[in-house]
Scaffold this active site. Sequence first.
Site, short mmCIF file in Angstrom:
data_model
loop_
_atom_site.label_atom_id
_atom_site.label_comp_id
_atom_site.label_asym_id
_atom_site.label_seq_id
_atom_site.Cartn_x
_atom_site.Cartn_y
_atom_site.Cartn_z
N LYS A 139 0.80 -1.23 -0.05
CA LYS A 139 -0.02 0.10 -0.06
C LYS A 139 0.79 1.38 -0.08
O LYS A 139 1.76 1.49 0.64
CB LYS A 139 -1.05 0.07 1.07
CG LYS A 139 -1.96 -1.11 1.19
CD LYS A 139 -3.07 -0.74 0.27
CE LYS A 139 -4.17 -1.61 0.25
NZ LYS A 139 -5.13 -1.60 -0.83
N ASP A 176 -0.21 -0.61 -4.70
CA ASP A 176 -1.73 -0.10 -4.78
C ASP A 176 -1.50 1.25 -4.00
O ASP A 176 -1.54 1.39 -2.91
CB ASP A 176 -2.61 -1.08 -3.69
CG ASP A 176 -3.88 -0.82 -4.13
OD1 ASP A 176 -4.40 0.24 -4.64
OD2 ASP A 176 -4.79 -1.15 -3.56
N GLU A 225 -1.46 -0.63 -8.98
CA GLU A 225 -3.18 -0.56 -9.22
C GLU A 225 -3.48 0.82 -8.67
O GLU A 225 -3.00 1.26 -7.83
CB GLU A 225 -3.46 -1.73 -7.84
CG GLU A 225 -5.04 -2.00 -7.71
CD GLU A 225 -5.20 -3.19 -7.00
OE1 GLU A 225 -6.25 -3.00 -6.33
OE2 GLU A 225 -4.41 -3.75 -6.49
N ASP A 283 -8.70 -0.45 -10.64
CA ASP A 283 -9.61 -0.93 -9.53
C ASP A 283 -10.74 -0.35 -9.08
O ASP A 283 -11.81 -0.51 -9.70
CB ASP A 283 -8.78 -1.06 -8.06
CG ASP A 283 -9.57 -1.73 -7.04
OD1 ASP A 283 -10.54 -2.26 -7.33
OD2 ASP A 283 -8.88 -1.71 -5.88
N LYS A 339 -13.85 -6.99 -7.88
CA LYS A 339 -14.32 -7.11 -6.40
C LYS A 339 -15.78 -7.40 -6.41
O LYS A 339 -16.43 -6.56 -7.15
CB LYS A 339 -13.87 -6.18 -5.49
CG LYS A 339 -12.35 -6.06 -5.51
CD LYS A 339 -12.07 -4.86 -4.44
CE LYS A 339 -10.43 -4.67 -4.34
NZ LYS A 339 -9.90 -3.49 -3.81
#
Length: 369
Positions: A162, A191, A219, A244, A268
């Site tokens: 992250k 991400d 991402e 995403d 997702k």
Amino acid sequence: MIIRNIEVKRQVVPLKKPFKTALRTVVNAESVLVKVTTESGLAGWGEAPSTVVITGDSLDSIESAIMHVMRPQLIGQNLLAYERIFHIIHQSMVGSSSAKAALDMALYDILAQRCGLPLYQFLGGYRNEIETDYTVSVNSPEEMGEDAARYIEAGFNVLKIKVGKDNIQEDIARIKEIRSRIGSQVKIRLDANQGWQVKDAVRSIRKMEEMGLDIELVEQPVKAYDLEGLKTVTDAVDTPIMADESVFSPMQAFEVLKRRAADLINIKLMKAGGIYKAQMINYMAEECGVECMVGSMIESRLAVTAAAHFAASKKNITRFDFDAPLMMAQDMVNGGVRYEGRVLTLPDKPGLGIDGIATSANEGVGQVS
């Protein structure tokens, strides 16, 4: 296969360590559990976490959407006409993708049970094992390096890092520290959770390429709505870029694919509204030669089991981000997907393979009533 009842109940599970991204910090995994029962006695399970900064869905809004909007339209419907059922769900209201996903997975659970098949086989059955990455929360470079080394020692060989919370130089320092700790053989995915500006994203990714940090993909580097900015980054760097938050619906996926705004798509269930729409996204991406990853929010093994069934069933889904249950201080689910280190094995029982669920740390694993 008439739908007789739909029930909801909340679940709260503490995390072993706070989960930090550019968008939020999570201490407890909180979600709404759904149980759908048919007149024949079959029961299906679903789950929807509260992720207000991403989906806009809170626990209250999820419960209200299910019980006050969708439940009245679904009670008495014949699940064998499931095309009509899923149409009802997705036409029932604007938004509320998490609530729709929870009902969707419960209904697919029942459908697969009715056919006597594990859900991944009902959906296509491409594989019965998948390998997850493990997420390193955004902290100081030193703490992230320590966390990364610990996850590699535990057997993981793909890390999702992250970034995007502070300035670009701090993010580069984080990745440099992690790479120095884990060596060159481990895959690193970044991400940014929409945390970078377009030019900063291009500059930082190019810098990491020049430094030889060997990033597998980045991402969602920029804001979800900025498809032009996303395409600018994608076209300007060699590192693959994954969409995403830019992709919730099949229509949004179509726009990303049409513009070639990203190299990969992260699906997702909580964004797509469940498996029904997630399949559409994957099929469109596959026809365009774009591979997909399936990930999750901070969900228990119930929702992750549903996502893993979907992910395992499809050839075009080549990356998997299902570490959330491993972050929880207590496993509340009996049955479902099994973890052996980084490898997830899908259950052989019909449906999701869920036998029972607890709703709090003080409650034993059992049925939601």
